[in-house]
Write a protein that holds these residues in place. Structure first.
Motif, mmCIF file in Angstrom:
data_model
loop_
_atom_site.group_PDB
_atom_site.id
_atom_site.type_symbol
_atom_site.label_atom_id
_atom_site.label_comp_id
_atom_site.label_asym_id
_atom_site.label_seq_id
_atom_site.Cartn_x
_atom_site.Cartn_y
_atom_site.Cartn_z
ATOM 1 N N PHE A 27 1.132 -1.501 0.003
ATOM 2 C CA PHE A 27 -0.255 -0.060 0.046
ATOM 3 C C PHE A 27 0.931 1.025 0.040
ATOM 4 O O PHE A 27 0.976 2.126 -0.498
ATOM 5 C CB PHE A 27 -1.111 -0.085 1.314
ATOM 6 N N ALA A 28 1.793 1.461 1.132
ATOM 7 C CA ALA A 28 2.741 2.819 1.240
ATOM 8 C C ALA A 28 4.090 2.764 -0.225
ATOM 9 O O ALA A 28 4.260 3.845 -0.809
ATOM 10 C CB ALA A 28 3.023 2.001 2.636
ATOM 11 N N SER A 29 3.614 0.973 -0.918
ATOM 12 C CA SER A 29 5.006 1.549 -2.424
ATOM 13 C C SER A 29 3.786 2.058 -3.624
ATOM 14 O O SER A 29 4.368 3.187 -3.794
ATOM 15 C CB SER A 29 5.077 0.639 -2.659
ATOM 16 N N MET A 48 -0.450 -0.885 11.446
ATOM 17 C CA MET A 48 -2.286 -1.094 11.614
ATOM 18 C C MET A 48 -2.582 -1.677 10.986
ATOM 19 O O MET A 48 -3.969 -2.415 11.310
ATOM 20 C CB MET A 48 -2.494 0.080 10.487
ATOM 21 N N ILE A 49 -2.484 -2.204 9.881
ATOM 22 C CA ILE A 49 -2.931 -3.674 9.230
ATOM 23 C C ILE A 49 -2.633 -4.805 9.135
ATOM 24 O O ILE A 49 -3.400 -5.893 9.886
ATOM 25 C CB ILE A 49 -1.789 -3.839 7.827
ATOM 26 N N GLY A 50 -1.282 -5.292 10.257
ATOM 27 C CA GLY A 50 -0.602 -6.453 11.200
ATOM 28 C C GLY A 50 -1.990 -6.610 11.514
ATOM 29 O O GLY A 50 -1.947 -7.650 12.356
ATOM 30 N N MET A 51 -1.253 -5.200 13.157
ATOM 31 C CA MET A 51 -2.014 -5.510 14.620
ATOM 32 C C MET A 51 -3.550 -4.712 14.365
ATOM 33 O O MET A 51 -4.234 -5.414 15.944
ATOM 34 C CB MET A 51 -0.982 -4.793 15.011
ATOM 35 N N GLY A 139 -7.667 -2.264 8.020
ATOM 36 C CA GLY A 139 -7.790 -1.567 6.609
ATOM 37 C C GLY A 139 -8.437 -0.477 6.908
ATOM 38 O O GLY A 139 -7.809 1.223 6.784
ATOM 39 N N VAL A 140 -9.140 -0.659 7.506
ATOM 40 C CA VAL A 140 -10.208 0.773 8.447
ATOM 41 C C VAL A 140 -9.348 1.756 9.089
ATOM 42 O O VAL A 140 -8.911 2.941 9.341
ATOM 43 C CB VAL A 140 -10.983 0.842 9.372
ATOM 44 N N LEU A 141 -8.805 1.435 10.121
ATOM 45 C CA LEU A 141 -7.334 2.178 10.967
ATOM 46 C C LEU A 141 -6.621 3.004 10.334
ATOM 47 O O LEU A 141 -5.848 3.811 10.050
ATOM 48 C CB LEU A 141 -7.051 0.862 11.856
ATOM 49 N N ARG A 142 -6.202 2.103 9.002
ATOM 50 C CA ARG A 142 -4.748 2.601 7.639
ATOM 51 C C ARG A 142 -5.570 3.344 7.647
ATOM 52 O O ARG A 142 -4.956 4.918 7.298
ATOM 53 C CB ARG A 142 -4.679 1.770 7.061
ATOM 54 N N ASP A 143 -6.872 3.619 6.525
ATOM 55 C CA ASP A 143 -7.220 4.238 6.375
ATOM 56 C C ASP A 143 -7.429 6.018 6.975
ATOM 57 O O ASP A 143 -7.198 6.666 6.246
ATOM 58 C CB ASP A 143 -9.019 4.338 5.225
ATOM 59 N N VAL A 144 -7.749 5.702 8.261
ATOM 60 C CA VAL A 144 -8.396 6.857 9.281
ATOM 61 C C VAL A 144 -6.916 7.947 9.088
ATOM 62 O O VAL A 144 -7.005 8.795 9.212
ATOM 63 C CB VAL A 144 -8.767 6.464 10.568
ATOM 64 N N LEU A 145 -5.775 6.625 9.361
ATOM 65 C CA LEU A 145 -5.014 6.520 9.576
ATOM 66 C C LEU A 145 -4.426 8.620 8.860
ATOM 67 O O LEU A 145 -3.350 9.584 8.417
ATOM 68 C CB LEU A 145 -3.462 6.220 10.688
ATOM 69 N N MET A 146 -4.188 7.162 7.827
ATOM 70 C CA MET A 146 -3.837 8.560 6.432
ATOM 71 C C MET A 146 -4.487 9.887 5.764
ATOM 72 O O MET A 146 -4.478 10.149 5.311
ATOM 73 C CB MET A 146 -3.268 7.366 5.176
#
Length: 228
Positions: A27-29, A48-51, A139-146
């Motif tokens: 995702f980051a790449s 975020m995605i893993g945990m 995935g939700v935490l990732r999107d909110v964080l970004m």
């Protein structure tokens, strides 16, 4: 206190966390220009995605987060994300493998969440809900964080639906007498198959606006419906 019916093996939990870390690197790449991420950013996305799914699962169950009870969770998530970033060029050429890993991770977190909930005596419907939240939580935490639109809220492949089907299977199969560990393994397989088929055939739930237009057209006969 009686022993829970289902205990997630550490190796299986770490496998899901590691695969999630690789997903985070992929995702980051994809970020370019001012939004590109450094090593710390990639590590955070991997964590975020893993945990994230495990954290949400345990908090909903009122338990101390398992991911904070061992050093290996953070090390695995961050390490997998950084390794994934270094090998991003290789992974980008293996899109089919990445789709398969994505489906596997969704299935694993959904199965672990639902099985753990059932093992602690949670009723069937809440157990399915906890499993789905665990599957999509990272995935939700990732999107909110970004600061990105939350993917689960928009038209796209059926990853939440796939998780829901798999988690429901566990509840039904266990209710019919199947061993919960066997049901969890079959849940992972079922979820992964549905997710992969959704990606391959570009399946998604109907768009809300399209449903509304079809309803109005049916009632009035004045709006032409163009079949895709």
């Amino acid at each position: 206190m009686t022993e829970p019916l289902f205990t997630i093996p550490l190796w299986a939990d770490l496998l899901g966390v590691g695969l999630g870390g690789i997903q985070g690197a992929m995702f980051a790449s994809g970020f370019q220009g001012q939004r590109r991420l450094d090593l710390l950013g990639v590590a955070i996305i991997g964590i975020m995605i893993g945990m994230g799914g495990g954290l949400i699962r345990d908090l909903m169950l009122g338990l101390p987060p398992a991911t904070l009870q061992s050093d290996w969770y953070l090390i695995t998530a961050a390490g997998a994300a950084l390794i994934g970033m270094l090998l991003a060029g290789v992974f980008n050429r293996l899109n089919g493998v990445i789709v398969g890993l994505d489906a596997l991770v969704i299935g694993m977190f959904g199965a672990f969440g639902t099985s753990k909930a059932i093992g602690l005596g949670v009723p069937p419907v809440p157990a399915v809900f906890i499993g789905v939240c665990a599957a999509v939580g990272g995935g939700v935490l990732r999107d909110v964080l970004m600061g990105l639109p939350v993917a689960i809220m928009h038209v796209g492949s059926l990853y939440a639906v796939a998780a829901g089907v798999g988690c429901t299977f566990i509840v039904v199969a266990h209710g019919l007498g199947m061993n919960i560990t066997v049901a969890a393994v079959l849940c992972i397989v079922l979820t992964a198959i549905i997710r992969v088929l959704a990606v391959v055939f570009d399946l998604s739930l109907p768009e809300q606006r399209r449903l509304y237009r079809r309803k109005v057209a049916t009632e009035t006969g004045m709006i032409p419906i163009i079949k895709p």
